[in-house]
Design a protein around this motif. Sequence first.
Motif, PDB file in Angstrom:
ATOM      1  N   LEU A  14       1.328  -1.073   0.086  1.00 40.18           N
ATOM      2  CA  LEU A  14      -0.327   0.232   0.043  1.00 40.18           C
ATOM      3  C   LEU A  14       0.774   0.812  -0.255  1.00 40.18           C
ATOM      4  O   LEU A  14       1.038   2.472  -0.718  1.00 40.18           O
ATOM      5  CB  LEU A  14      -1.148   0.028   1.499  1.00 40.18           C
ATOM      6  N   ASP A  15       1.980   1.337   0.879  1.00 37.74           N
ATOM      7  CA  ASP A  15       2.844   3.159   1.257  1.00 37.74           C
ATOM      8  C   ASP A  15       3.225   2.834  -0.355  1.00 37.74           C
ATOM      9  O   ASP A  15       4.130   3.434  -0.977  1.00 37.74           O
ATOM     10  CB  ASP A  15       4.021   2.180   2.096  1.00 37.74           C
ATOM     11  N   LEU A  16       3.756   1.385  -1.433  1.00 41.37           N
ATOM     12  CA  LEU A  16       4.666   1.115  -2.988  1.00 41.37           C
ATOM     13  C   LEU A  16       3.888   2.036  -3.829  1.00 41.37           C
ATOM     14  O   LEU A  16       3.755   3.074  -4.427  1.00 41.37           O
ATOM     15  CB  LEU A  16       5.090   0.729  -3.154  1.00 41.37           C
ATOM     16  N   LEU A  17       2.229   1.972  -3.545  1.00 40.65           N
ATOM     17  CA  LEU A  17       1.499   2.251  -4.477  1.00 40.65           C
ATOM     18  C   LEU A  17       0.582   3.937  -4.321  1.00 40.65           C
ATOM     19  O   LEU A  17       0.039   4.567  -5.351  1.00 40.65           O
ATOM     20  CB  LEU A  17       0.135   1.201  -5.034  1.00 40.65           C
ATOM     21  N   ASN A  18       0.382   4.273  -2.935  1.00 37.53           N
ATOM     22  CA  ASN A  18       0.459   5.620  -2.713  1.00 37.53           C
ATOM     23  C   ASN A  18       0.278   6.508  -3.360  1.00 37.53           C
ATOM     24  O   ASN A  18      -0.548   6.550  -3.895  1.00 37.53           O
ATOM     25  CB  ASN A  18       0.021   6.072  -1.767  1.00 37.53           C
ATOM     26  N   PRO A  19       1.628   6.613  -3.637  1.00 37.15           N
ATOM     27  CA  PRO A  19       2.754   7.764  -4.141  1.00 37.15           C
ATOM     28  C   PRO A  19       2.010   7.622  -5.690  1.00 37.15           C
ATOM     29  O   PRO A  19       2.128   8.328  -6.566  1.00 37.15           O
ATOM     30  CB  PRO A  19       3.545   8.372  -4.021  1.00 37.15           C
ATOM     31  N   ILE A  20       1.453   6.337  -6.504  1.00 38.00           N
ATOM     32  CA  ILE A  20       2.671   5.903  -8.076  1.00 38.00           C
ATOM     33  C   ILE A  20       0.159   6.291  -8.219  1.00 38.00           C
ATOM     34  O   ILE A  20      -0.068   6.799  -9.766  1.00 38.00           O
ATOM     35  CB  ILE A  20       2.315   4.899  -8.319  1.00 38.00           C
ATOM     36  N   LEU A  21      -0.686   6.245  -7.690  1.00 34.51           N
ATOM     37  CA  LEU A  21      -2.342   5.977  -8.216  1.00 34.51           C
ATOM     38  C   LEU A  21      -2.337   7.630  -8.034  1.00 34.51           C
ATOM     39  O   LEU A  21      -2.309   8.084  -7.189  1.00 34.51           O
ATOM     40  CB  LEU A  21      -2.635   5.287  -7.859  1.00 34.51           C
ATOM     41  N   PRO A  22      -3.129   7.647  -9.429  1.00 36.96           N
ATOM     42  CA  PRO A  22      -3.508   9.461  -9.515  1.00 36.96           C
ATOM     43  C   PRO A  22      -3.835   9.334  -7.997  1.00 36.96           C
ATOM     44  O   PRO A  22      -5.020   9.121  -7.446  1.00 36.96           O
ATOM     45  CB  PRO A  22      -4.429   9.536 -10.626  1.00 36.96           C
TER      46      PRO A  22
END
Length: 372
Positions: free
Chosen positions: A230-238
């Motif tokens: 989740l930490d990884l995806l948080n900044p990537i997802l719009p």
Amino acid sequence: MMFEFRVQAVCPETGARAGELVTPHGIIETPVFMPVGTRATVKAMSPREMEEIEAQIVLSNTYHLYLRPGVELIEKAGGLHRFMNWHRPILTDSGGFQVFSLSGINRIKEDGVEFSSHLDGSRHFMTPELATRVQEGLGSDIAMCFDQCVELPCDEETARKSVERTLRWARRCKEVHRRDDQALFGIVQGALFDDLRKDCARELIAMDFPGYSIGGLSVGESHDEMYRILDLLNPILPQEKPRYLMGVGFPTNLVEGVARGVDMFDCVLPTRNGRNGTLLTSRGKFNIKHSRFEEDWGPIDPDCDCYACREFSKAYIRHLYRSGEMLGARLCSWHNLRYLISLMKGAREAILEGRFPQFRDRFHELFSTGKV
Ligand code: PRF
Ligand code: ZN
């Protein structure tokens, strides 16, 4: 505009968001917990009761409704909302998880998945096109792409293949999706491999879905592994689109998911646990059947405003359970659902008022120690 997602506030310390998701059947205030109504009913709860506990949206399953009663019947009823008499938003899962977890021997092919019905063993072939067509027939407000969720543990090669297939299937779902009163979400897979997760998210973002689901979690990994993804995806997802963490419903995971930018959650946990007497409360989890509640005249949860907590004692609900009375299962499901809905409502208010970090600390303190 039929769909819109408005971010109303972001917690500067954590990235937790409060928002509004506009759908054809109403506005959903996020973060939100979505009760599961697998077979076009949230087990033990009527739609009127679901409104009373302020459920904003329910989830239903393509896999189950496709097998029984069939999408044609639901279309004849005028769609799933009318069929089940629930007129607030509905989200449908695509079957991408259920064909793997529930059905008998299944064979994955490039075109789709061959599986046998868990009801009568009959053979079926689910494809991205069919999953999309069925969800259009059901008329849910939010539909999911047909994806491949792998079991954990999983080697990198298997995970890579499932991501590549999930991406090809997502393209096919989007290609045939026609309804403009239904939002189709892409699903991020990639098991516990950071690079695969990132690649999958980036490819889906390039396809420009109106929302993104995070699949393949809560399938046996540790909490730390879930939080790492989740930490990884948080900044990537719009930022401007909703994020949905699929199949996650344990209170601690909801609060930590919100802290990592997740807006939507669903899980059978509150209803399944409710049916066996396990209660989720602000002071932790316990089972009502325990002998220590024999003469406990207090409510399940002193901080809960649900019907079960307002009007019945633990001693009485324990008695219902021991006697096999169905009201016991109903009251426990009722409470568990209301508790998770209230938890997300509390998180939302805290984000809007700029005190989410304190809310999160206080939640963990009380949930883990049971002490005020
Ligand atoms: N894919 C789909 N539905 C799901 C999941 C998934 O990975 C999960 C995983 N926890 C729950 N429901 N389509
Ligand atoms: Zn309650």
